[in-house]
Write an enzyme that holds these catalytic residues in place. Structure first.
Site, short mmCIF file in Angstrom:
data_model
loop_
_atom_site.label_atom_id
_atom_site.label_comp_id
_atom_site.label_asym_id
_atom_site.label_seq_id
_atom_site.Cartn_x
_atom_site.Cartn_y
_atom_site.Cartn_z
N TYR A 138 0.86 -1.18 0.00
CA TYR A 138 0.00 0.00 0.00
C TYR A 138 0.90 1.24 0.00
CZ TYR A 138 -4.04 2.87 1.58
OH TYR A 138 -5.04 3.79 1.71
N LYS A 166 -1.52 -1.39 -4.01
CA LYS A 166 -2.59 -0.39 -3.99
C LYS A 166 -1.90 0.96 -4.15
CE LYS A 166 -6.36 1.77 -1.49
NZ LYS A 166 -7.11 1.94 -0.22
N VAL A 206 -9.16 -0.35 -5.84
CA VAL A 206 -9.59 -0.51 -4.45
C VAL A 206 -10.19 0.84 -4.07
CG1 VAL A 206 -8.91 -0.94 -2.07
CG2 VAL A 206 -7.79 -2.20 -3.93
#
Length: 296
Positions: A138, A166, A206
């Site tokens: 992330y 992400k 996402v």
């Protein structure tokens, strides 16, 4: 180019429902999870930024994974946010998520301490070695204070369990550099990039905005896959006012998503301090923009 999507294409960064007293609402989480999957989400990301992970306990995080896994069964993937600023704690959360039934773990860059890149790399490798689940890195330097540099991502891609990113880095050149040199699946973490990243080989998104319009955002990807790029672009543009209202109008996405979900009669409840609920004027503005999109 075929988009590799290990967790599906359309993932929702799901809010964590709480009761009015502020307790974890597992029944609400199950109902919301079922609703989102039924409306087009391939998977759900729990205990991320939108899921208010800094204010939920380790026990609550594991209970949430178990409850959502039970609710969606095999109809959607479940990715658990486990990232903290402490490597040892992150590994413990990853192991707990695996035991609770998660399909993967989302691991944010260690925040506040601002480790150099060799330490960032070592952190992710230790987490990937410490559990048996695939790892989503992330990258969100605006919140953590530290980016994952492209060369670091390229090296990390060699680990068999580090499979995805992400991407909230706001560096599209760096993203394409990593895409061109690795097999990492890239998920847009900023809704304004959903189509752009998908068009250059990203895996999907996402999305925080998917809490309230999962079917519309899924339709963007479906149109692109069907070869109707003009329709995909039209749908992406149509979502822009809601994306802006939810993500760039001064309130965190968890606050705006919960305001809309509560207004729509879906499970959400309050946010936990230090976050505060949207004021009535902001809530009314969100509802107006939402209605304009869904009625178009």
């Amino acid at each position: 180019m075929t988009n590799s999507a290990p967790f599906g294409r359309a993932l929702c960064a799901m809010v964590t429902p709480f009761t009015e007293s502020g307790a974890l609402d597992l029944d609400g989480a199950q109902r919301l999870a079922g609703h989102l999957v039924a409306r087009g989400c391939d998977g759900l990301v729990l205990s991320g930024t939108t899921g208010e992970s800094p204010t939920t306990s380790d026990t609550e995080k594991a209970e949430l994974v178990r409850a959502v896994r039970e609710a969606v069964g095999g109809r959607g993937t479940v990715v658990a946010g486990v990232g903290t600023s402490d490597t040892r704690h992150t590994v413990e959360l990853a192991v707990a998520a695996e035991k609770a039934g998660a399909d993967g773990v989302l691991v944010v860059t260690p925040y506040y301490s601002r480790p150099p890149q060799d330490a960032v790399e070592a952190h992710f490798l230790e987490v990937a070695d410490g559990c048996g689940l695939p790892v989503v890195l992330y990258d969100i330097p605006g919140r953590t204070g530290t980016r994952i540099e492209p060369d670091t991502l390229i090296r990390l891609a060699a680990h068999p369990r580090i499979v995805a990113v992400k991407d909230c880095g706001y560096d599209f050149l760096a993203t394409q550099k990593v895409l061109s040199r690795t097999e990492l699946a890239y998920y847009a973490g900023c809704d304004e990039h959903n189509l752009a990243l998908y068009a250059v080989g990203g895996a999907g998104f996402v999305s925080t905005v998917a809490n309230v319009v999962p079917d519309h955002l899924r339709a963007v990807l479906d149109a692109f896959d069907a070869g109707n790029t003009a329709e995909a672009a039209r749908l992406q543009r149509a979502a822009t006012p809601l994306i802006e209202a939810m993500m760039s109008a001064g309130l965190p996405g968890s606050v705006t998503a919960k305001a809309l979900l509560n207004d729509l009669g879906l499970p959400a409840g309050p946010v936990r301090a230090p976050l505060r609920a949207a004021r009535q004027e902001a809530q009314e503005g969100l509802r107006r923009v939402y209605e304009e999109l869904v009625s178009a």
